[in-house]
Write an enzyme that holds these catalytic residues in place. Structure first.
Site, mmCIF file in Angstrom:
data_model
loop_
_atom_site.group_PDB
_atom_site.id
_atom_site.type_symbol
_atom_site.label_atom_id
_atom_site.label_comp_id
_atom_site.label_asym_id
_atom_site.label_seq_id
_atom_site.Cartn_x
_atom_site.Cartn_y
_atom_site.Cartn_z
ATOM 1 N N LYS A 64 0.847 -1.206 0.000
ATOM 2 C CA LYS A 64 0.000 0.000 0.000
ATOM 3 C C LYS A 64 0.876 1.246 0.000
ATOM 4 O O LYS A 64 0.623 2.206 -0.728
ATOM 5 C CB LYS A 64 -0.937 -0.015 1.219
ATOM 6 C CG LYS A 64 -2.063 -1.041 1.070
ATOM 7 C CD LYS A 64 -2.905 -1.225 2.331
ATOM 8 C CE LYS A 64 -3.948 -2.327 2.081
ATOM 9 N NZ LYS A 64 -4.788 -2.639 3.237
ATOM 10 N N GLN A 108 -5.028 -1.872 9.359
ATOM 11 C CA GLN A 108 -4.907 -3.146 8.650
ATOM 12 C C GLN A 108 -5.543 -4.267 9.476
ATOM 13 O O GLN A 108 -5.325 -4.374 10.680
ATOM 14 C CB GLN A 108 -3.420 -3.439 8.381
ATOM 15 C CG GLN A 108 -3.166 -4.655 7.524
ATOM 16 C CD GLN A 108 -3.692 -4.521 6.087
ATOM 17 O OE1 GLN A 108 -3.787 -3.430 5.549
ATOM 18 N NE2 GLN A 108 -4.041 -5.638 5.486
ATOM 19 N N ASP A 131 -11.216 2.749 3.673
ATOM 20 C CA ASP A 131 -11.569 1.334 3.506
ATOM 21 C C ASP A 131 -13.088 1.156 3.389
ATOM 22 O O ASP A 131 -13.560 0.116 2.932
ATOM 23 C CB ASP A 131 -11.133 0.526 4.747
ATOM 24 C CG ASP A 131 -9.838 -0.239 4.525
ATOM 25 O OD1 ASP A 131 -9.534 -0.594 3.374
ATOM 26 O OD2 ASP A 131 -9.145 -0.476 5.532
#
Ligand code: GUN
Length: 315
Positions: A64, A108, A131
């Site tokens: 990422k 994460q 997200d």
């Protein structure tokens, strides 16, 4: 580019080259990030928080961060020990929420078991939740008004669109009912007027459902869960699985060789959905940055809701 797989499988299925689609989209995002920087004097910025030292998560986070650099998004990776207490993690998130130079924040997953995932996700400011996992953004997705579609389903949708594959009126079967992939994929494709069925670990006779699919999206986390006799001739097969075999090889959930002989389109693993997931995170980060600077986020300006009593897994 794929080195070993032809663009069209020997027996017919077109191989959807996710790396190529991601490359093209990233070129567009690079231009958007540069124009944001030129207009506001700062780059779009994403903070990624990693708790613990799970090897796969470290790799995803590193990917990422590299992808951000590739398109001109600044990234900050905060690594916390696996023993981090909830209150400390929430304080780190709050700090990123308050920092006006940060436009996107993600934690994460998976988290260490002692951390209640929804309490953590719901502390991320909704307008920075790139997200799309915050309850508010999940609700927006359900209503068809999502600002931040979750990255993997968003990538699946973009691949279908880029290949010119119609969605409206198609029978879509999603195998896997996770909060990260299965459920939001079903919701997004239903929003595009597909007829959607979700199968999961307790589904009896999976094949009776998969055989009806015009578009089969597989996110079960089990190698070879889909074999040719479960697939309709001419179906579009999107393999979201990423599994490491004992010999180290990375494979998806679909028997690629066999199913390629029946499908009209198929995504390879690696090189299919994976590159698109990270790319859509970049897209969401630029969206967040623009909305913040251009004050286009009135319906996202609800306050953080604090901790949630739920402790179930996000997945
Ligand atoms: N773990 C696996 N997929 C994802 C994702 O899309 N976002 C986050 N935050 N964690 C993940």
């Amino acid at each position: 580019m794929l080195d070993t797989q032809p663009a069209v499988h020997a027996t017919g299925a077109k191989i959807i080259d996710g790396r190529q689609h991601a490359k093209r989209l990233r070129e567009e995002l690079r231009i958007e990030a540069a124009s944001f920087q030129a207009k506001f004097g700062v780059p779009p910025k994403l903070t990624v928080i990693l708790v613990g030292d799970d090897a796969a998560s470290r790799l995803y986070v590193s990917n990422k961060s590299k992808a951000c650099a590739d398109v001109g998004i600044e990234s900050l990776v905060i690594v916390l020990p696996a023993s981090t207490e909830l209150e400390s993690l929430l304080e780190v998130i709050e700090e990123q929420n308050r920092d006006a130079s940060v436009h996107g924040v993600l934690v994460q997953l998976p988290l260490p078991r002692h951390l209640p995932v929804h309490a953590v996700l719901e502390r991320i400011a909704v307008e920075k939740d790139v997200d799309g996992f915050h309850l508010y953004n999940v609700g927006s997705l359900a209503l068809g008004t999502a600002v931040f579609p979750p990255c993997t389903p968003y990538g699946v949708q973009k691949l279908l669109e880029a290949e010119g594959i119609p969605i409206a009126g198609q029978n879509v079967v999603v195998v896997g009912a996770s909060n990260i992939v299965g459920k939001p994929t079903a919701m997004m494709l239903m929003q595009r007027d597909a007829t959607v069925c979700i199968c999961h670990a307790k589904t009896r006779d999976l094949a009776q459902f998969t055989i009806l699919a015009d578009i089969l999206v597989v996110a079960a986390g089990r190698p070879n869960i889909i074999v040719p006799q479960m697939v309709k001739t001419g179906a579009v097969v999107i393999d979201v699985g990423i599994n490491r075999l004992p010999n180290g090889k990375i494979v998806g959930d679909v028997d690629f060789e066999g199913v390629s002989q029946k499908a009209s389109y198929i995504t390879p693993v690696p090189g299919g959905v994976g590159p698109m997931t990270v790319t859509m995170l970049l897209a969401n980060t630029i969206t967040a940055a623009k909305r913040m600077r251009e004050s286009q986020s009135p319906h996202l300006s609800v306050p953080s809701t604090g901790t949630s009593p739920s402790t179930s897994s996000a997945d």
